[in-house]
Design a protein around this motif. Sequence first.
Motif, PDB file in Angstrom:
ATOM      1  N   ASN A   1      41.237  46.841  47.554  1.00  0.00           N
ATOM      2  CA  ASN A   1      41.835  47.524  48.707  1.00  0.00           C
ATOM      3  C   ASN A   1      42.444  46.529  49.817  1.00  0.00           C
ATOM      4  O   ASN A   1      42.192  46.626  51.042  1.00  0.00           O
ATOM      5  N   GLY A   2      43.125  45.563  49.063  1.00  0.00           N
ATOM      6  CA  GLY A   2      43.898  44.849  49.810  1.00  0.00           C
ATOM      7  C   GLY A   2      43.118  43.468  50.394  1.00  0.00           C
ATOM      8  O   GLY A   2      43.812  42.696  51.007  1.00  0.00           O
ATOM      9  N   SER A   3      41.659  43.504  50.175  1.00  0.00           N
ATOM     10  CA  SER A   3      40.977  42.380  50.636  1.00  0.00           C
ATOM     11  C   SER A   3      40.446  41.405  49.453  1.00  0.00           C
ATOM     12  O   SER A   3      40.202  41.974  48.545  1.00  0.00           O
ATOM     13  N   ASN A   4      40.621  40.258  49.773  1.00  0.00           N
ATOM     14  CA  ASN A   4      40.281  39.010  48.621  1.00  0.00           C
ATOM     15  C   ASN A   4      38.885  39.487  48.232  1.00  0.00           C
ATOM     16  O   ASN A   4      37.887  39.509  49.080  1.00  0.00           O
ATOM     17  N   VAL A   5      38.673  39.280  46.970  1.00  0.00           N
ATOM     18  CA  VAL A   5      37.254  39.188  46.210  1.00  0.00           C
ATOM     19  C   VAL A   5      36.777  37.943  46.282  1.00  0.00           C
ATOM     20  O   VAL A   5      37.424  37.265  45.556  1.00  0.00           O
ATOM     21  N   VAL A   6      35.799  37.534  46.934  1.00  0.00           N
ATOM     22  CA  VAL A   6      35.268  36.096  46.953  1.00  0.00           C
ATOM     23  C   VAL A   6      34.891  35.617  45.446  1.00  0.00           C
ATOM     24  O   VAL A   6      34.248  36.298  44.890  1.00  0.00           O
ATOM     25  N   GLY A   7      35.452  34.573  45.085  1.00  0.00           N
ATOM     26  CA  GLY A   7      35.103  33.815  43.855  1.00  0.00           C
ATOM     27  C   GLY A   7      35.868  34.507  42.677  1.00  0.00           C
ATOM     28  O   GLY A   7      35.670  34.021  41.462  1.00  0.00           O
ATOM     29  N   ALA A   8      36.914  35.338  42.968  1.00  0.00           N
ATOM     30  CA  ALA A   8      37.622  36.175  41.716  1.00  0.00           C
ATOM     31  C   ALA A   8      38.952  35.539  41.722  1.00  0.00           C
ATOM     32  O   ALA A   8      39.888  36.029  42.178  1.00  0.00           O
ATOM     33  N   THR A   9      39.053  34.454  41.043  1.00  0.00           N
ATOM     34  CA  THR A   9      40.322  33.623  40.943  1.00  0.00           C
ATOM     35  C   THR A   9      40.722  33.091  39.622  1.00  0.00           C
ATOM     36  O   THR A   9      41.230  32.406  39.419  1.00  0.00           O
ATOM     37  N   SER A  10      40.225  34.012  38.638  1.00  0.00           N
ATOM     38  CA  SER A  10      40.596  33.781  37.096  1.00  0.00           C
ATOM     39  C   SER A  10      41.611  34.542  36.711  1.00  0.00           C
ATOM     40  O   SER A  10      42.045  35.695  37.494  1.00  0.00           O
ATOM     41  N   ALA A  11      41.852  34.594  35.510  1.00  0.00           N
ATOM     42  CA  ALA A  11      42.837  35.680  35.031  1.00  0.00           C
ATOM     43  C   ALA A  11      42.312  37.149  34.550  1.00  0.00           C
ATOM     44  O   ALA A  11      43.000  37.943  34.509  1.00  0.00           O
TER      45      ALA A  11
END
Length: 181
Positions: free
Chosen positions: A43-53
């Motif tokens: 919903n347009g907000s960053n998911v903390v720690g979700a930074t992989s492919a």
Amino acid sequence: PTVIPTVSIAVAPSNTICSGTSATFTATPTNGGGAPTYQWQINGSNVVGATSATFVSTTLNDNDQVSVVMTSNATCPIPTTVTSNTILMDVTPSVVPTVSITVNPGSTICPATSVTFNSSITNGGTTPTYQWRINGADVVGQTGTSFTTSTLNNGDIVTVVLTSNATCATPASVTSNAINM
């Protein structure tokens, strides 16, 4: 020369899931370079720690919109950062099936008396299945909503197992209360 980066995402098993079910999102980059970076969003907000492919979630809600922002490290990307397509989630709440049984005329009978057990269910779905049991053993051929018998013995315990086909039934099979004859 400049390159134009893009990123698209897909979800498995699909965007239609039951509440609490795992959904795996995968980013596919074009002109991302050798080591692009990712930031998944709900919903347009960053998911903390979700930074992989890939991004896995079991906490999605109905109508959540999932996307990823990719930053390319290719040579001369224009623009450097791009946003993927958005996947709209269709999340159905889980339901708990239940089944209870009653006996007519009652649990105290004379030998060879005919008794009928009736079931009452919730969240069974459109075509639930039933398996009546005596003392934990399946009664062959007794798969209806009710069960009539005149062959019970003192101390026999009657139950029924309901298998629900309702969407998102958790668990799918449940056992009724036990009636001790």
